[in-house]
Enzyme design. Structure first.
Site, PDB file in Angstrom:
ATOM      1  N   LEU A  11      56.107 -96.949   1.297  1.00  0.00           N
ATOM      2  CA  LEU A  11      56.793 -98.217   1.065  1.00  0.00           C
ATOM      3  C   LEU A  11      57.458 -98.655   2.366  1.00  0.00           C
ATOM      4  O   LEU A  11      57.975 -97.811   3.107  1.00  0.00           O
ATOM      5  CB  LEU A  11      57.849 -98.068  -0.035  1.00  0.00           C
ATOM      6  N   ASN A  13      60.240-100.026   2.971  1.00  0.00           N
ATOM      7  CA  ASN A  13      61.672 -99.768   3.088  1.00  0.00           C
ATOM      8  C   ASN A  13      62.044 -98.304   2.862  1.00  0.00           C
ATOM      9  O   ASN A  13      63.207 -97.971   2.772  1.00  0.00           O
ATOM     10  CB  ASN A  13      62.452-100.661   2.123  1.00  0.00           C
ATOM     11  N   CYS A  14      61.066 -97.417   2.800  1.00  0.00           N
ATOM     12  CA  CYS A  14      61.303 -95.991   2.572  1.00  0.00           C
ATOM     13  C   CYS A  14      61.692 -95.313   3.887  1.00  0.00           C
ATOM     14  O   CYS A  14      60.945 -95.372   4.872  1.00  0.00           O
ATOM     15  CB  CYS A  14      60.038 -95.355   1.997  1.00  0.00           C
ATOM     16  N   ASP A  15      62.862 -94.675   3.918  1.00  0.00           N
ATOM     17  CA  ASP A  15      63.333 -94.027   5.137  1.00  0.00           C
ATOM     18  C   ASP A  15      62.396 -92.920   5.614  1.00  0.00           C
ATOM     19  O   ASP A  15      62.156 -92.777   6.809  1.00  0.00           O
ATOM     20  CB  ASP A  15      64.740 -93.467   4.942  1.00  0.00           C
ATOM     21  N   LYS A  18      59.401 -94.554   7.252  1.00  0.00           N
ATOM     22  CA  LYS A  18      59.764 -95.100   8.560  1.00  0.00           C
ATOM     23  C   LYS A  18      59.848 -93.986   9.605  1.00  0.00           C
ATOM     24  O   LYS A  18      59.363 -94.126  10.726  1.00  0.00           O
ATOM     25  CB  LYS A  18      61.107 -95.823   8.490  1.00  0.00           C
TER      26      LYS A  18
END
Length: 118
Positions: A11, A13-15, A18
């Site tokens: 995703l 926005n998934c840390d 990233k």
């Protein structure tokens, strides 16, 4: 990490996703990102992922979505109902899922990083 290209499913926005993308990029590893909610063909991918790593590894039981499931849904998530539940709730998929072409890796931990370094 200089082997062939990989596909990272996750995703935006998934840390963890990233962090994985950043580290793969820093190691000059060619990486394609596929958003599991918007762009992934989960009908095709989930059976292969479940066969490769199993529901125990693929289902994220620490997610907010997991906590909202009924007990019946939770018990089905680790059995034969896993593919359907994960398709209906892509945020239940532990991320990132990395396809090296030779194996499926789940999560961004030392085991995944060591496997990618081979």
């Amino acid at each position: 990490m200089s082997a062939g290209p990989v596909t990272l499913y996750g995703l935006k926005n998934c840390d963890s996703c990233k962090k994985a993308l950043k580290e793969l990029d820093a190691s000059d590893r060619e990486t394609a990102f596929v958003d599991i909610r918007e762009d992934a063909d989960l009908d095709r991918l989930l059976p292969a992922w479940l066969q490769a790593v199993g529901a125990e590894r693929l289902v994220n039981r620490r997610s907010t979505t997991w906590r909202t499931l009924s007990e019946a849904e939770k018990s089905g998530a680790l059995g034969e109902g896993a593919a359907g539940l994960l398709k209906a709730n892509p945020t239940l998929i532990k991320r990132p899922v990395i396809d090296t072409g030779a194996e499926i890796l789940v999560g961004w931990d030392s085991g995944t990083q060591q496997a990618l370094a081979r």
